[in-house]
Motif scaffolding. Structure first.
Motif, PDB file in Angstrom:
ATOM      1  N   ARG A  77       0.831  -1.212   0.000  1.00 46.66           N
ATOM      2  CA  ARG A  77       0.000   0.000   0.000  1.00 46.66           C
ATOM      3  C   ARG A  77       0.865   1.262   0.000  1.00 46.66           C
ATOM      4  O   ARG A  77       0.591   2.224  -0.720  1.00 46.66           O
ATOM      5  CB  ARG A  77      -0.912   0.014   1.224  1.00 46.66           C
ATOM      6  CG  ARG A  77      -2.109  -0.908   1.119  1.00 46.66           C
ATOM      7  CD  ARG A  77      -2.905  -0.886   2.417  1.00 46.66           C
ATOM      8  NE  ARG A  77      -4.084  -1.727   2.341  1.00 46.66           N
ATOM      9  CZ  ARG A  77      -5.276  -1.305   1.953  1.00 46.66           C
ATOM     10  NH1 ARG A  77      -5.433  -0.038   1.603  1.00 46.66           N
ATOM     11  NH2 ARG A  77      -6.307  -2.113   1.917  1.00 46.66           N
ATOM     12  N   TYR A 120     -10.070  -3.842  -1.875  1.00 47.37           N
ATOM     13  CA  TYR A 120     -10.008  -4.023  -3.322  1.00 47.37           C
ATOM     14  C   TYR A 120     -11.406  -3.852  -3.914  1.00 47.37           C
ATOM     15  O   TYR A 120     -12.391  -4.272  -3.342  1.00 47.37           O
ATOM     16  CB  TYR A 120      -9.507  -5.434  -3.670  1.00 47.37           C
ATOM     17  CG  TYR A 120      -8.132  -5.743  -3.181  1.00 47.37           C
ATOM     18  CD1 TYR A 120      -7.910  -6.784  -2.293  1.00 47.37           C
ATOM     19  CD2 TYR A 120      -7.048  -5.012  -3.615  1.00 47.37           C
ATOM     20  CE1 TYR A 120      -6.645  -7.083  -1.841  1.00 47.37           C
ATOM     21  CE2 TYR A 120      -5.777  -5.309  -3.171  1.00 47.37           C
ATOM     22  CZ  TYR A 120      -5.573  -6.344  -2.286  1.00 47.37           C
ATOM     23  OH  TYR A 120      -4.318  -6.634  -1.840  1.00 47.37           O
ATOM     24  N   TYR A 126      -6.048  -1.515  -6.274  1.00 50.34           N
ATOM     25  CA  TYR A 126      -6.506  -0.527  -5.312  1.00 50.34           C
ATOM     26  C   TYR A 126      -7.210   0.593  -6.072  1.00 50.34           C
ATOM     27  O   TYR A 126      -6.891   0.865  -7.229  1.00 50.34           O
ATOM     28  CB  TYR A 126      -5.344   0.068  -4.519  1.00 50.34           C
ATOM     29  CG  TYR A 126      -4.750  -0.866  -3.502  1.00 50.34           C
ATOM     30  CD1 TYR A 126      -5.394  -1.090  -2.292  1.00 50.34           C
ATOM     31  CD2 TYR A 126      -3.547  -1.519  -3.756  1.00 50.34           C
ATOM     32  CE1 TYR A 126      -4.855  -1.947  -1.354  1.00 50.34           C
ATOM     33  CE2 TYR A 126      -3.005  -2.377  -2.822  1.00 50.34           C
ATOM     34  CZ  TYR A 126      -3.658  -2.589  -1.614  1.00 50.34           C
ATOM     35  OH  TYR A 126      -3.118  -3.439  -0.702  1.00 50.34           O
TER      36      TYR A 126
END
Length: 252
Positions: A77, A120, A126
């Motif tokens: 991330r 998701y 993402y």
């Protein structure tokens, strides 16, 4: 470009696994107009600056995490956030070329914070949304820098005036005529660049500005390329070369 892709900072977003999910809504730029009351007059008077405000949009991006497949989710991330932010960060407008309008270049700047979804939405992607501020004009891509001769006639393919960059090699007191309007320079030494959008004169080397030449400019109004035909000529001094980047443009 493939559907969803865009070019920014000379990078194709598809190479980073970043794509626009849906074509964004882009508001047309508003004209700068001020309404003023006049004594004993019906209605308002209109003061038109003949310019436009910036406009805006919000991009929704799908960002693939497959390029960080071996990292744990927290690291993945963080890397994705950096990848997106690095594309759009900066304190000035940057060129942006989306798949849905490939013949032009927009100029955008990040106008707020990136927002990443916490889950998701599409497989291993993402979702990120980011607000953009957009300059009111987008530049047509069918322009380039080229050398012109004295008396060259340029044909503007747009319905809007263009504000070119004009590069003059020469010295002395030079008068540039653009569309019949004189632009006077005094004491030019070897070269000068006239940026008609920034309304600045300077010298550069290797794409880097080396000196401010505004003190050589005697005419306060910088040249424009009119709709239709514009003749460019020059006199005075010792001019050996003139190059121009037309920067044809249309409203967003």
């Amino acid at each position: 470009m493939k559907p969803g892709e865009f070019m920014i900072k000379s990078v194709n977003s598809g190479d980073l696994g970043i794509k626009i999910q849906t074509r964004p809504t882009i508001l047309a730029p508003a004209r700068r107009i001020e309404f003023m009351r006049s004594y004993q007059s019906d209605g308002d008077l209109v003061y038109d600056e003949e310019t436009y405000e910036d406009t805006s949009t919000t991009l929704s991006l799908a960002v693939s995490n497959t390029q960080f497949k071996d990292a744990d989710e927290t690291v993945r991330r963080a890397k994705i956030r950096r990848a997106v932010h690095d594309l759009f960060k900066g304190g000035s407008y940057i060129p942006f070329e989306p798949y849905f309008d490939e013949s032009v270049t927009y100029y955008v700047i990040l106008n707020g914070s990136l927002e990443f979804a916490n889950k998701y939405y599409i497989g291993d992607h993402y979702v990120c949304t980011l607000p953009l501020r957009i300059k009111p004009y987008k530049l047509l891509k069918n322009y380039n820098e080229h050398t012109i001769t004295n008396g060259t006639v340029l044909v503007n393919p747009s319905t809007e005036i263009a504000r070119p960059i004009i590069k003059i090699t020469g010295s002395g007191d030079i008068t540039l005529s653009v569309g019949g309007k004189a632009f006077q320079m005094k004491g030019v030494s070897s070269s000068i660049i006239i940026d008609c959008e920034l309304e600045q004169a300077y010298k550069e080397s290797g794409g880097v500005i080396t000196s401010n030449e505004n003190n050589k400019v005697l005419t306060p109004t910088f040249p424009v390329l009119n709709v239709g035909n514009t003749t460019i000529s020059w006199s005075g001094g010792s001019v050996t070369q003139v190059k121009i980047i037309e920067r044809w443009r249309v409203l967003v």
